[in-house]
Design a protein around this motif. Sequence first.
Motif, PDB file in Angstrom:
ATOM      1  N   GLU A  48      60.053  31.093  13.734  1.00 36.92           N
ATOM      2  CA  GLU A  48      59.033  30.292  13.890  1.00 36.92           C
ATOM      3  C   GLU A  48      59.224  28.854  14.273  1.00 36.92           C
ATOM      4  O   GLU A  48      58.517  28.236  15.425  1.00 36.92           O
ATOM      5  CB  GLU A  48      58.118  30.240  12.419  1.00 36.92           C
ATOM      6  CG  GLU A  48      56.783  29.380  12.659  1.00 36.92           C
ATOM      7  CD  GLU A  48      56.069  29.727  11.214  1.00 36.92           C
ATOM      8  OE1 GLU A  48      55.115  28.939  11.074  1.00 36.92           O
ATOM      9  OE2 GLU A  48      56.483  30.616  10.550  1.00 36.92           O
ATOM     10  N   VAL A  49      60.393  28.323  13.920  1.00 38.50           N
ATOM     11  CA  VAL A  49      60.989  27.042  14.137  1.00 38.50           C
ATOM     12  C   VAL A  49      61.469  27.058  15.628  1.00 38.50           C
ATOM     13  O   VAL A  49      61.133  26.205  16.490  1.00 38.50           O
ATOM     14  CB  VAL A  49      62.045  26.377  13.299  1.00 38.50           C
ATOM     15  CG1 VAL A  49      62.597  25.130  13.594  1.00 38.50           C
ATOM     16  CG2 VAL A  49      61.387  26.376  11.923  1.00 38.50           C
ATOM     17  N   LYS A  50      62.153  27.813  16.073  1.00 35.07           N
ATOM     18  CA  LYS A  50      62.760  28.188  17.593  1.00 35.07           C
ATOM     19  C   LYS A  50      61.465  28.273  18.345  1.00 35.07           C
ATOM     20  O   LYS A  50      61.661  27.663  19.561  1.00 35.07           O
ATOM     21  CB  LYS A  50      63.637  29.453  17.495  1.00 35.07           C
ATOM     22  CG  LYS A  50      64.920  29.204  16.695  1.00 35.07           C
ATOM     23  CD  LYS A  50      65.928  30.053  17.029  1.00 35.07           C
ATOM     24  CE  LYS A  50      67.326  29.867  16.400  1.00 35.07           C
ATOM     25  NZ  LYS A  50      68.242  31.016  16.552  1.00 35.07           N
ATOM     26  N   ASN A  51      60.496  28.833  18.294  1.00 38.79           N
ATOM     27  CA  ASN A  51      59.237  29.082  18.927  1.00 38.79           C
ATOM     28  C   ASN A  51      58.684  27.633  19.003  1.00 38.79           C
ATOM     29  O   ASN A  51      58.297  27.267  20.519  1.00 38.79           O
ATOM     30  CB  ASN A  51      58.324  30.243  18.528  1.00 38.79           C
ATOM     31  CG  ASN A  51      58.755  31.361  18.719  1.00 38.79           C
ATOM     32  OD1 ASN A  51      59.634  31.821  19.310  1.00 38.79           O
ATOM     33  ND2 ASN A  51      58.144  32.326  17.780  1.00 38.79           N
ATOM     34  N   LEU A  52      58.636  26.884  18.208  1.00 36.42           N
ATOM     35  CA  LEU A  52      58.034  25.612  18.079  1.00 36.42           C
ATOM     36  C   LEU A  52      58.868  24.665  19.050  1.00 36.42           C
ATOM     37  O   LEU A  52      58.294  23.814  19.968  1.00 36.42           O
ATOM     38  CB  LEU A  52      58.055  25.009  16.887  1.00 36.42           C
ATOM     39  CG  LEU A  52      57.222  23.498  16.714  1.00 36.42           C
ATOM     40  CD1 LEU A  52      55.935  23.475  17.071  1.00 36.42           C
ATOM     41  CD2 LEU A  52      57.425  23.099  15.114  1.00 36.42           C
ATOM     42  N   ALA A  53      60.212  24.909  19.042  1.00 32.69           N
ATOM     43  CA  ALA A  53      61.096  24.009  19.873  1.00 32.69           C
ATOM     44  C   ALA A  53      60.867  24.248  21.338  1.00 32.69           C
ATOM     45  O   ALA A  53      60.793  23.562  21.994  1.00 32.69           O
ATOM     46  CB  ALA A  53      62.527  23.959  19.254  1.00 32.69           C
ATOM     47  N   GLN A  54      60.726  25.813  21.423  1.00 32.35           N
ATOM     48  CA  GLN A  54      60.684  26.156  22.759  1.00 32.35           C
ATOM     49  C   GLN A  54      59.507  25.537  23.459  1.00 32.35           C
ATOM     50  O   GLN A  54      59.449  25.245  24.684  1.00 32.35           O
ATOM     51  CB  GLN A  54      60.392  27.447  22.887  1.00 32.35           C
ATOM     52  CG  GLN A  54      60.384  28.293  23.944  1.00 32.35           C
ATOM     53  CD  GLN A  54      61.399  28.458  25.066  1.00 32.35           C
ATOM     54  OE1 GLN A  54      62.255  29.229  24.678  1.00 32.35           O
ATOM     55  NE2 GLN A  54      61.491  27.741  26.227  1.00 32.35           N
ATOM     56  N   LYS A  55      58.269  25.425  22.655  1.00 31.98           N
ATOM     57  CA  LYS A  55      56.839  24.945  23.001  1.00 31.98           C
ATOM     58  C   LYS A  55      56.927  23.360  23.340  1.00 31.98           C
ATOM     59  O   LYS A  55      56.313  23.084  24.564  1.00 31.98           O
ATOM     60  CB  LYS A  55      55.874  25.086  21.873  1.00 31.98           C
ATOM     61  CG  LYS A  55      54.573  24.929  22.368  1.00 31.98           C
ATOM     62  CD  LYS A  55      53.465  25.114  21.213  1.00 31.98           C
ATOM     63  CE  LYS A  55      52.205  24.466  21.587  1.00 31.98           C
ATOM     64  NZ  LYS A  55      51.211  24.672  20.294  1.00 31.98           N
ATOM     65  N   ILE A  56      57.762  22.672  22.611  1.00 34.70           N
ATOM     66  CA  ILE A  56      57.666  21.201  22.772  1.00 34.70           C
ATOM     67  C   ILE A  56      58.810  20.974  23.755  1.00 34.70           C
ATOM     68  O   ILE A  56      58.567  19.770  24.582  1.00 34.70           O
ATOM     69  CB  ILE A  56      57.601  20.684  21.271  1.00 34.70           C
ATOM     70  CG1 ILE A  56      56.430  20.885  20.497  1.00 34.70           C
ATOM     71  CG2 ILE A  56      57.864  19.028  21.582  1.00 34.70           C
ATOM     72  CD1 ILE A  56      56.657  20.177  19.088  1.00 34.70           C
ATOM     73  N   LEU A  57      60.067  21.382  23.664  1.00 32.96           N
ATOM     74  CA  LEU A  57      61.256  20.850  24.276  1.00 32.96           C
ATOM     75  C   LEU A  57      61.638  21.626  25.663  1.00 32.96           C
ATOM     76  O   LEU A  57      62.446  21.249  26.157  1.00 32.96           O
ATOM     77  CB  LEU A  57      62.516  20.680  23.293  1.00 32.96           C
ATOM     78  CG  LEU A  57      62.216  19.546  22.341  1.00 32.96           C
ATOM     79  CD1 LEU A  57      63.322  19.505  21.363  1.00 32.96           C
ATOM     80  CD2 LEU A  57      61.889  18.381  22.752  1.00 32.96           C
ATOM     81  N   GLU A  58      60.925  22.855  25.438  1.00 35.80           N
ATOM     82  CA  GLU A  58      61.248  23.712  26.798  1.00 35.80           C
ATOM     83  C   GLU A  58      62.633  24.409  26.769  1.00 35.80           C
ATOM     84  O   GLU A  58      63.026  25.579  26.601  1.00 35.80           O
ATOM     85  CB  GLU A  58      60.792  23.145  27.929  1.00 35.80           C
ATOM     86  CG  GLU A  58      59.479  22.908  28.287  1.00 35.80           C
ATOM     87  CD  GLU A  58      58.915  22.267  29.390  1.00 35.80           C
ATOM     88  OE1 GLU A  58      59.472  22.839  30.592  1.00 35.80           O
ATOM     89  OE2 GLU A  58      58.188  21.120  29.490  1.00 35.80           O
ATOM     90  N   ARG A  59      63.658  23.442  26.876  1.00 38.08           N
ATOM     91  CA  ARG A  59      65.082  23.872  27.122  1.00 38.08           C
ATOM     92  C   ARG A  59      66.019  22.717  26.839  1.00 38.08           C
ATOM     93  O   ARG A  59      65.574  21.531  26.685  1.00 38.08           O
ATOM     94  CB  ARG A  59      65.429  24.661  28.560  1.00 38.08           C
ATOM     95  CG  ARG A  59      65.383  23.440  29.601  1.00 38.08           C
ATOM     96  CD  ARG A  59      65.701  24.234  31.018  1.00 38.08           C
ATOM     97  NE  ARG A  59      65.619  23.155  31.931  1.00 38.08           N
ATOM     98  CZ  ARG A  59      66.771  23.083  32.557  1.00 38.08           C
ATOM     99  NH1 ARG A  59      67.946  23.455  32.310  1.00 38.08           N
ATOM    100  NH2 ARG A  59      66.778  22.191  33.861  1.00 38.08           N
ATOM    101  N   GLY A  60      67.457  23.091  26.792  1.00 43.02           N
ATOM    102  CA  GLY A  60      68.482  22.110  26.240  1.00 43.02           C
ATOM    103  C   GLY A  60      69.039  22.928  24.915  1.00 43.02           C
ATOM    104  O   GLY A  60      68.600  23.593  24.207  1.00 43.02           O
TER     105      GLY A  60
END
Length: 292
Positions: A48-60
Amino acid sequence: MLKSMTGYGSSNLENEEYTINTEIKTVNSKYLDCSLRLPKLFADKEIEVKNLAQKILERGKVYINLNYVSKGESISELAVNQQLVSSYYEAMMNSAKELNAPTNDIFRIAMMQDNVFIEKANEEAIESHWKAIYQTIEKGLLDCNEFRKEEGKALQNHIENCLNAIQKSLAEITKIEPRRVEKIRQKLEKNIESVVSSENFDRNRFEQEVIYYAEKLDIAEEKVRLKTHIDYFLKELKKESTSGKKLNFITQEMGREINTIGSKANDAEIQHFVVEMKEELEKIKEQTLNVL
């Protein structure tokens, strides 16, 4: 506008029930690579947290450091797995009787076995605390995203300065180029006159040779293509959203034209500006690797 993949963000939340501190750090990476450690009670929330990071930060490469402390009554408690203890105890007692071994310490040994103690969670409290943790992580990620935007502005300014330097060098090459043909003419004439007498000197043939070498060493097309690539790069920089991968591809095309100009120029003065353009282009390449 550009957005950097280097960023930092943080968010904190504290009340009578818990303290939550979240710290986000990001660096460049081709894909999203999220490094996260959650408390054991919330281990199942990692995706759930990783999906949130993907949504906001896209990559990195994203480092999420979470510090969570429950202040009030524990939201989980230890309990004994009675069925498992009974199984251990019975099995040990039977073995002891068969082997005529002492049985006075078997209960203590049974209680020391794996998975005898289990953690029972207060689901309602856990869900309430997780909602707060999730919101704190989200705020930290959004804060990091704003930091990336500010870093992107600095990146853009640096890249534009490098492009301006390349354009200046290209303009200098354009000024120098007309003198290059005359140098070729003089060099050819000197070489020819040294091996043939002036009576046998064929002026028409000499002119043909000059034209041949001038065409062979002509860099007009390369200059036009390089300018086109620079204009395209600048256009991409001004877009609301642009890709670091795309910018990196344009730099490769620019590099090809600069290298061709250098190989065809056959002129020390032009080579000097070619070296300067290569140096500035390398700086741009380094910066584009950090563009989202």
